[in-house]
Design an enzyme around this catalytic site. Structure first.
Site, PDB file in Angstrom:
ATOM      1  CG  HIS A 132       1.947  16.944 -25.066  1.00 33.54           C
ATOM      2  ND1 HIS A 132       2.791  18.010 -24.836  1.00 33.54           N
ATOM      3  CD2 HIS A 132       2.564  15.863 -24.522  1.00 33.54           C
ATOM      4  CE1 HIS A 132       3.863  17.593 -24.183  1.00 33.54           C
ATOM      5  NE2 HIS A 132       3.743  16.285 -23.976  1.00 33.54           N
ATOM      6  CD  GLU A 175      -3.165  16.440 -16.590  1.00 34.58           C
ATOM      7  OE1 GLU A 175      -2.060  15.962 -16.304  1.00 34.58           O
ATOM      8  OE2 GLU A 175      -3.756  16.194 -17.647  1.00 34.58           O
ATOM      9  CD  GLU A 202       7.505  16.700 -23.328  1.00 27.43           C
ATOM     10  OE1 GLU A 202       7.054  17.750 -22.848  1.00 27.43           O
ATOM     11  OE2 GLU A 202       6.769  15.761 -23.709  1.00 27.43           O
ATOM     12  NE  ARG A 250       1.093  17.137 -13.528  1.00 26.26           N
ATOM     13  CZ  ARG A 250       1.630  16.286 -12.681  1.00 26.26           C
ATOM     14  NH1 ARG A 250       1.188  16.203 -11.454  1.00 26.26           N
ATOM     15  NH2 ARG A 250       2.630  15.496 -13.034  1.00 26.26           N
ATOM     16  CE  LYS A 285      -0.081  13.905 -15.209  1.00 27.97           C
ATOM     17  NZ  LYS A 285      -0.254  14.374 -16.591  1.00 27.97           N
ATOM     18  CE  LYS A 301       5.915  17.461 -14.223  1.00 30.63           C
ATOM     19  NZ  LYS A 301       5.945  16.251 -14.993  1.00 30.63           N
ATOM     20  CG  ASN A 353      -1.536  17.911 -21.633  1.00 33.50           C
ATOM     21  OD1 ASN A 353      -0.650  17.110 -21.373  1.00 33.50           O
ATOM     22  ND2 ASN A 353      -2.719  17.886 -21.029  1.00 33.50           N
ATOM     23  NE  ARG A 359      -4.017  -2.064   2.027  1.00 30.53           N
ATOM     24  CZ  ARG A 359      -3.875  -3.164   2.761  1.00 30.53           C
ATOM     25  NH1 ARG A 359      -2.907  -3.258   3.648  1.00 30.53           N
ATOM     26  NH2 ARG A 359      -4.726  -4.152   2.622  1.00 30.53           N
ATOM     27  CG  HIS A 392       6.277  12.112 -26.307  1.00 33.83           C
ATOM     28  ND1 HIS A 392       4.917  12.129 -26.515  1.00 33.83           N
ATOM     29  CD2 HIS A 392       6.530  13.014 -25.323  1.00 33.83           C
ATOM     30  CE1 HIS A 392       4.367  12.985 -25.680  1.00 33.83           C
ATOM     31  NE2 HIS A 392       5.317  13.544 -24.949  1.00 33.83           N
ATOM     32  CG  HIS A 436      -0.410  12.770 -27.695  1.00 37.50           C
ATOM     33  ND1 HIS A 436      -1.109  13.354 -26.668  1.00 37.50           N
ATOM     34  CD2 HIS A 436       0.714  12.270 -27.137  1.00 37.50           C
ATOM     35  CE1 HIS A 436      -0.427  13.210 -25.534  1.00 37.50           C
ATOM     36  NE2 HIS A 436       0.682  12.562 -25.799  1.00 37.50           N
TER      37      HIS A 436
HETATM   38  P1  NAD Z   1      13.023   5.677 -21.853  1.00 40.11           P
HETATM   39  O1  NAD Z   1      12.904   5.508 -20.415  1.00 40.11           O
HETATM   40  O2  NAD Z   1      12.591   4.560 -22.738  1.00 40.11           O
HETATM   41  O3  NAD Z   1      14.520   6.069 -22.192  1.00 40.11           O
HETATM   42  C1  NAD Z   1      14.867   6.293 -23.530  1.00 40.11           C
HETATM   43  C2  NAD Z   1      16.037   5.391 -23.962  1.00 40.11           C
HETATM   44  O4  NAD Z   1      17.236   5.946 -23.475  1.00 40.11           O
HETATM   45  C3  NAD Z   1      15.975   3.965 -23.423  1.00 40.11           C
HETATM   46  O5  NAD Z   1      16.468   3.093 -24.398  1.00 40.11           O
HETATM   47  C4  NAD Z   1      16.933   4.008 -22.222  1.00 40.11           C
HETATM   48  O6  NAD Z   1      17.497   2.756 -21.956  1.00 40.11           O
HETATM   49  C5  NAD Z   1      17.966   4.975 -22.742  1.00 40.11           C
HETATM   50  N1  NAD Z   1      18.692   5.723 -21.721  1.00 40.11           N
HETATM   51  C6  NAD Z   1      18.172   6.456 -20.712  1.00 40.11           C
HETATM   52  N2  NAD Z   1      19.152   7.101 -20.067  1.00 40.11           N
HETATM   53  C7  NAD Z   1      20.302   6.772 -20.671  1.00 40.11           C
HETATM   54  C8  NAD Z   1      21.662   7.144 -20.487  1.00 40.11           C
HETATM   55  N3  NAD Z   1      22.018   8.049 -19.575  1.00 40.11           N
HETATM   56  N4  NAD Z   1      22.595   6.594 -21.281  1.00 40.11           N
HETATM   57  C9  NAD Z   1      22.236   5.730 -22.271  1.00 40.11           C
HETATM   58  N5  NAD Z   1      20.976   5.361 -22.528  1.00 40.11           N
HETATM   59  C10 NAD Z   1      20.024   5.877 -21.726  1.00 40.11           C
HETATM   60  O7  NAD Z   1      12.208   6.963 -22.364  1.00 40.11           O
HETATM   61  P2  NAD Z   1      12.078   8.442 -21.803  1.00 40.11           P
HETATM   62  O8  NAD Z   1      11.967   9.302 -22.992  1.00 40.11           O
HETATM   63  O9  NAD Z   1      13.094   8.731 -20.770  1.00 40.11           O
HETATM   64  O10 NAD Z   1      10.657   8.390 -21.077  1.00 40.11           O
HETATM   65  C11 NAD Z   1       9.493   8.100 -21.801  1.00 40.11           C
HETATM   66  C12 NAD Z   1       8.464   7.553 -20.852  1.00 40.11           C
HETATM   67  O11 NAD Z   1       8.186   8.546 -19.877  1.00 40.11           O
HETATM   68  C13 NAD Z   1       7.145   7.214 -21.516  1.00 40.11           C
HETATM   69  O12 NAD Z   1       6.694   5.975 -21.027  1.00 40.11           O
HETATM   70  C14 NAD Z   1       6.199   8.324 -21.083  1.00 40.11           C
HETATM   71  O13 NAD Z   1       4.875   7.899 -20.998  1.00 40.11           O
HETATM   72  C15 NAD Z   1       6.773   8.666 -19.731  1.00 40.11           C
HETATM   73  N6  NAD Z   1       6.508  10.043 -19.289  1.00 40.11           N
HETATM   74  C16 NAD Z   1       6.056  10.207 -18.031  1.00 40.11           C
HETATM   75  C17 NAD Z   1       5.828  11.476 -17.553  1.00 40.11           C
HETATM   76  C18 NAD Z   1       5.381  11.655 -16.135  1.00 40.11           C
HETATM   77  O14 NAD Z   1       5.050  12.788 -15.748  1.00 40.11           O
HETATM   78  N7  NAD Z   1       5.396  10.613 -15.340  1.00 40.11           N
HETATM   79  C19 NAD Z   1       6.082  12.596 -18.352  1.00 40.11           C
HETATM   80  C20 NAD Z   1       6.558  12.390 -19.635  1.00 40.11           C
HETATM   81  C21 NAD Z   1       6.778  11.099 -20.099  1.00 40.11           C
HETATM   82  N1  GLY Z   2       4.228  15.427 -18.264  1.00 38.80           N
HETATM   83  C1  GLY Z   2       2.977  15.944 -17.929  1.00 38.80           C
HETATM   84  C2  GLY Z   2       2.711  16.059 -16.460  1.00 38.80           C
HETATM   85  O1  GLY Z   2       3.541  15.729 -15.647  1.00 38.80           O
HETATM   86  O2  GLY Z   2       1.656  16.467 -16.104  1.00 38.80           O
END
Ligand code: NAD
Ligand code: GLY
Length: 336
Positions: A231, A220, A178, A224, A136, A210, A228, A114, A247, A235
């Protein structure tokens, strides 16, 4: 090292450092720590962080790199791993990686017994400026991305800029889309900042934007949604590309649409539009869109944020002044 604080449902600090030298080990002392990472990041950085935790019992769980790992299967497997190793509610998780590792680990942390504490060590640019902060958490379903998740703030975030040295170029571009978005949301981030490359100051400025938004609207229900920006069209382009274009790259392309739309809605001067376009080109991203507006609109109609005859669109009144505006599809069709 720059320290920022987040005063949301949980208070926590974000440390933005140039190296790992000042990584704070105190929160982990005397605890079991499970470092969750992926198959690209773990070989580069996991041992290094594990070695620092001399007064903790360190475990690790490595998932295959890539979005497909943000799955229900991994979510359950990590819970089982923690249970097998007798993690209690007093123990902690560390997410070491990009947004995939961060979202998955955060969601596990929010449900294991939990809820246990988790810390983020974001290693992609996108995770450093966006996903590691704000709470998130999510996994994907075959039916869609981020369909299961929670709002669950980390207990701390440690950004180590030196990890960007190994980040592939396409992933840097992904983060840049971003990053430039923040410059439209707050004029504290200037063209000069963007020209100066990725620095601890620039990352901190993005995070400050942020943080202010998350503190004002953690769940949100209004403000918040400003995050977007770019986006809605982004998207659609991402989907039209069959998810082959990153993305953040699609967000930058979406921003060019947001500028065009804002020009029409607010009657912006050519000079103002040129200023906005100049800011956007600082991302270094190819802004061409090889799709017809009809294809884009048809995707927007299916967007989860679309309702009845229109969609909430984030528009740019001026650099540093954005607002959420309901746009009818008929109006969008005429303008775009
Ligand atoms: P990711 O985590 O897939 O990383 C991108 C690639 O880079 C992967 O292959 C990873 O292994 C590699 N990588 C990361 N750091 C590295 C480093 N220092 N050296 C070498 N390789 C490295 O993708 P991302 O773009 O970091 O994140 C995308 C994800 O985040 C999506 O699932 C999206 O939905 C989510 N997201 C969440 C939020 C939130 O607020 N929680 C906001 C935006 C995106
Ligand atoms: N990346 C969008 C949010 O955190 O709300």
């Amino acid at each position: 090292m720059i320290t920022l604080n987040v005063n949301a449902s949980k208070f926590y600090s974000i440390f933005v450092a140039k190296t790992d030298a000042e990584f704070p080990v105190k929160p982990f002392q005397g605890k079991k720590v499970c470092i969750v990472s992926d198959s690209n990041v773990a070989p580069l950085y996991l041992n290094n962080y594990a070695k620092k935790l001399t007064e903790s019992q360190v475990f690790s769980y490595v998932i295959p790199a890539g979005e497909s790992s943000k799955s229900a299967e991994n979510f359950i497997k990590i819970h089982s791993y923690l249970a097998e190793n007798e993690f209690t509610r007093g123990d902690v998780l560390i997410a070491l990686g990009g947004g995939v590792v961060g979202d998955l680990t955060g969601f596990v942390a929010s449900t294991y017994m939990r809820g246990i504490a988790y810390y983020q060590i974001p290693t992609s640019l996108l995770a450093m400026i966006d996903s590691s902060v704000g709470g998130k958490t999510a996994i994907d379903l075959p039916e869609g991305k981020n369909l299961v998740g929670s709002f669950y703030q980390p207990s701390g975030v440690y950004v180590d800029l030196s990890t960007l040295n190994t980040l592939p170029k396409t992933e840097m571009e992904n983060g840049m889309g971003e990053l430039v978005k923040y410059a439209f949301l707050d004029k504290e981030i200037t063209v000069e900042d963007l020209q100066g490359g990725i620095t601890d100051v620039l990352i901190s400025k993005c995070l400050s934007v942020k943080i202010a938004i998350v503190e004002a609207d953690e769940r949100e229900s209004g403000k918040r949604m400003l995050l977007n920006l770019g986006h809605t069209v982004g998207h659609a382009i991402e989907a039209l590309s069959g998810y082959t274009v990153p993305h953040g790259t699609c967000v930058a392309k979406g921003l060019s649409y947001a500028i065009a739309l804002s020009k029409a809605v607010y009657g912006l001067s050519d000079e103002k539009v040129a200023e906005m376009q100049n800011l956007l080109t600082m991302s270094g991203i190819d802004l061409s869109i090889p799709y017809h507006k009809k294809e884009i609109l048809s995707l927007i109609r299916r967007d989860k944020k679309a309702k009845h005859d229109g969609v909430d669109f984030v528009l740019i009144k001026d650099i540093g002044s954005c607002e959420i505006k309901r746009m009818d599809f008929s109006v969008l069709e005429n303008i775009l």
